[in-house]
Design a protein around this motif. Structure first.
Motif, mmCIF file in Angstrom:
data_model
loop_
_atom_site.group_PDB
_atom_site.id
_atom_site.type_symbol
_atom_site.label_atom_id
_atom_site.label_comp_id
_atom_site.label_asym_id
_atom_site.label_seq_id
_atom_site.Cartn_x
_atom_site.Cartn_y
_atom_site.Cartn_z
ATOM 1 N N ALA A 103 1.201 -0.894 0.262
ATOM 2 C CA ALA A 103 0.273 0.244 -0.053
ATOM 3 C C ALA A 103 0.532 1.047 -0.187
ATOM 4 O O ALA A 103 0.772 2.145 -0.928
ATOM 5 N N ALA A 104 1.954 1.415 0.942
ATOM 6 C CA ALA A 104 2.984 2.144 0.615
ATOM 7 C C ALA A 104 3.633 3.356 -0.432
ATOM 8 O O ALA A 104 4.188 3.946 -0.612
ATOM 9 N N ILE A 105 3.513 1.701 -0.882
ATOM 10 C CA ILE A 105 4.832 1.355 -2.490
ATOM 11 C C ILE A 105 3.659 2.000 -3.338
ATOM 12 O O ILE A 105 4.344 3.214 -4.409
ATOM 13 N N ASP A 106 2.851 1.656 -3.135
ATOM 14 C CA ASP A 106 1.284 2.512 -4.364
ATOM 15 C C ASP A 106 0.710 3.654 -4.349
ATOM 16 O O ASP A 106 1.186 4.753 -4.812
ATOM 17 N N LEU A 107 1.009 3.414 -2.861
ATOM 18 C CA LEU A 107 0.699 5.705 -2.737
ATOM 19 C C LEU A 107 1.408 6.236 -1.979
ATOM 20 O O LEU A 107 0.891 7.443 -2.739
ATOM 21 N N LEU A 108 2.056 6.269 -1.781
ATOM 22 C CA LEU A 108 3.393 7.124 -1.531
ATOM 23 C C LEU A 108 4.245 7.192 -3.023
ATOM 24 O O LEU A 108 5.316 8.485 -3.292
ATOM 25 N N GLY A 109 5.010 5.915 -2.899
ATOM 26 C CA GLY A 109 5.920 6.226 -4.315
ATOM 27 C C GLY A 109 7.138 5.458 -3.688
ATOM 28 O O GLY A 109 7.631 5.577 -2.046
ATOM 29 N N PRO A 110 8.093 4.304 -3.624
ATOM 30 C CA PRO A 110 9.579 3.788 -3.128
ATOM 31 C C PRO A 110 10.115 5.356 -3.115
ATOM 32 O O PRO A 110 11.035 4.865 -2.507
ATOM 33 N N ASP A 111 10.284 6.146 -3.810
ATOM 34 C CA ASP A 111 10.891 7.162 -3.113
ATOM 35 C C ASP A 111 10.641 8.039 -2.561
ATOM 36 O O ASP A 111 11.134 9.474 -1.310
ATOM 37 N N PHE A 112 9.242 8.291 -1.558
ATOM 38 C CA PHE A 112 9.123 8.569 -0.319
ATOM 39 C C PHE A 112 9.780 9.459 0.570
ATOM 40 O O PHE A 112 10.468 7.471 0.882
ATOM 41 N N THR A 113 10.565 10.272 1.009
ATOM 42 C CA THR A 113 10.484 10.175 2.521
ATOM 43 C C THR A 113 10.000 10.916 3.011
ATOM 44 O O THR A 113 8.587 12.157 3.209
#
Length: 510
Positions: free
Chosen positions: A94-104
């Motif tokens: 869910a985090a990868i999909d909603l935030l994106g893998p580069d989210f900080t």
């Protein structure tokens, strides 16, 4: 398919803590429904029988990652069960999909004063943004960056702002009575070093003592510098120390340290977690050469302050390596809570991602709460998988829970969906490789194992739960999703059954 191993970038502190962040207690066994579908492999049945666990306690699904969903094994795949730490896969994807893998995440340092000739005349405000891995090295980096901007002396207070998360007080020992176990650390908008201390014991036989080294330095905490040595076997050396953690201002040892143990480390959760951030940030500021004349206290960041430093976290993709390879519970909860800061979509929306970065879509005034995260996750699940696939029952998103539930069918569907996602490889790369690293290093240990190096697995363990889930490259050249849960009082003894199922999947013929 080529093996691409995840890159580990863990501090020494994190590596030492890793095995201590795993859950150690569980829940009553769930009621089970009769099995259906393919017969379980003989090796799986033999392992279950040895552990005195009935086949009805196992639920599993092995299915191709390809869109045609070729199933190789189905056993009670529609039963809602406790997945233990395997639930982290839901939070992670869910985090990868909603935030994106580069989210900080950002930890920001503000002031209401001025900086002149190395002196900050005013207060320094530290506003936590939920960084899941604000460990010692990164605190030092932030402090050195501040000092390079001319902040060496603070003529005022250091005010710690935890308000981005709105969480009720929780007893750290409430889950299983193990308040000093780091895996029970609670989330925090300003989570410093997992609220833990590492005690290192270094024997000096010539002087008959072991020297005690602690990390990090905590302001106002006194720790015995030495403990007498004994000539007993190493055994249960922690109990032999007779450590006293009843006073938040001291750690004392009334026993002895077995000389035969050599040098060992003991990670412990600090006995007064609410004051940990203040003690650690003051101790680290002074250790870095900084001076402060006021107090280090909790408070809110007032309007009109000046931003001195924005300290970003590691990207989400690296955070998930710790979450999944090392099953870090509090980091998973930090990620889960961050999802609750996203604005919930209006009813009956289609699955369209709002424009802009994930950080742009976080609502600054929306403090993180577990109920808000559950709301966002339920909406995301319905949009992504539809209403026909039952959504998981979530509590904190880490699997450290007696109430979380999911079916093998639902989790397998998530993993198959991730396999087709543009960023789905980031989820796979966050998992342990069987027989190689992380919590799955203990799997696929056989000399002729087909699974070793060919399976990316998340493991889960509670007192009454053993589980595995992930991707397996079989000898037939196909990649499969494997999901298997055991909910039973003897679940830990039945883990060889899951190992056998993993090996069976990796050995599938054409």
């Amino acid at each position: 398919m080529p093996l691409r191993l995840p890159i580990l970038r863990c501090s020494l502190f994190v590596r030492v803590l890793a095995l201590w962040m795993l859950a150690g207690a569980g829940l009553p066994a769930c009621a089970q429904m009769p099995g259906r579908g393919a017969t379980l492999p003989p090796a799986v049945m033999e392992a279950l029988n040895r552990a005195q666990v009935p086949a009805s306690a196992l639920s599993a699904l092995v299915v191709s990652v390809e869109p045609d969903a070729h199933e190789r094994l189905r056993h009670q795949a529609g039963v809602l069960v406790n997945p233990a730490s395997v639930m982290k896969l839901v939070t992670s994807y869910a985090a990868i999909d909603l935030l994106g893998p580069d989210f900080t995440w950002s930890t920001r340092f503000y002031t209401d004063g001025t900086v002149d000739n190395g002196v900050l005349r005013g207060n320094l405000y530290v506003r936590g943004g939920g960084d899941p891995k604000l460990v010692l090295e990164r605190v030092h980096e932030a402090y050195y960056a501040l000092q390079n901007q001319g902040v060496q002396v603070i003529l005022g207070d250091m005010v710690l702002d935890h308000s981005a998360f709105d969480l009720p007080y929780t007893d750290p020992g409430a889950f299983d009575g193990e308040a000093l176990r780091p895996y029970n650390a609670s989330p925090d908008a300003l989570l410093v070093n997992f609220k833990s201390v590492i005690l290192s014991f270094q024997p000096d036989p010539a002087n008959g003592v072991a020297y005690v080294i602690s990390e990090p330095p905590l302001a106002g905490l006194s720790i015995d510098a030495t403990v007498p040595l004994s000539r007993t076997a190493c055994g249960d050396w922690r109990t032999a120390l007779q450590a006293r953690f009843d006073d938040p201002n001291s750690i004392r040892f009334e026993g002895r340290y077995p000389q035969k143990c050599g040098e060992l480390k003991w990670p412990v959760a600090y006995q007064q977690p609410a004051s940990y951030a203040a003690r650690a940030l003051e101790g680290l500021w002074r250790a870095s050469g900084g001076v402060i004349t006021g107090q280090v206290r909790t408070g809110l960041t007032p309007p009109g302050v000046t931003l001195l430093l924005d300290a970003p976290s590691l990207p989400l993709s690296e955070i998930l390596v710790d979450v999944n390879q090392w099953s870090n519970n509090v980091m998973a909860q930090q990620v889960f809570l961050t999802l609750g800061q996203l604005a919930p979509p209006p009813p009956q929306t289609v699955a369209v991602v709002a424009p802009g970065s994930a950080a742009d879509r976080l609502v600054p005034a929306r403090t993180a709460r577990f109920e808000r995260s559950r709301e966002v996750l339920q909406g995301w699940w319905a949009r992504t998988f539809g209403l026909r696939v039952p959504a998981p029952v979530l509590e904190n998103g880490s699997g450290l829970s007696r109430g979380e539930r999911i079916t093998p069918e639902a989790l397998a569907g998530l993993l198959r969906h991730a396999a087709q996602h543009p960023q789905g490889e980031r989820l796979l790369q966050s998992l342990s490789v069987a027989g190689v690293n992380g919590t799955a290093a203990r799997l696929a240990r056989g000399e002729n194992s087909s699974a070793r190096g060919n399976a990316w697995i998340k493991t889960g363990t509670l007192r009454d739960v053993s589980s595995i889930a992930g991707y397996v490259n079989a000898v037939n050249g196909a990649r499969y999703v494997l999901v298997a849960f055991i909910n039973h009082p003897n679940a830990p003894a039945a883990r060889p059954a899951l190992d056998a199922l993993l090996e069976w999947t990796a050995s599938l013929p054409d």
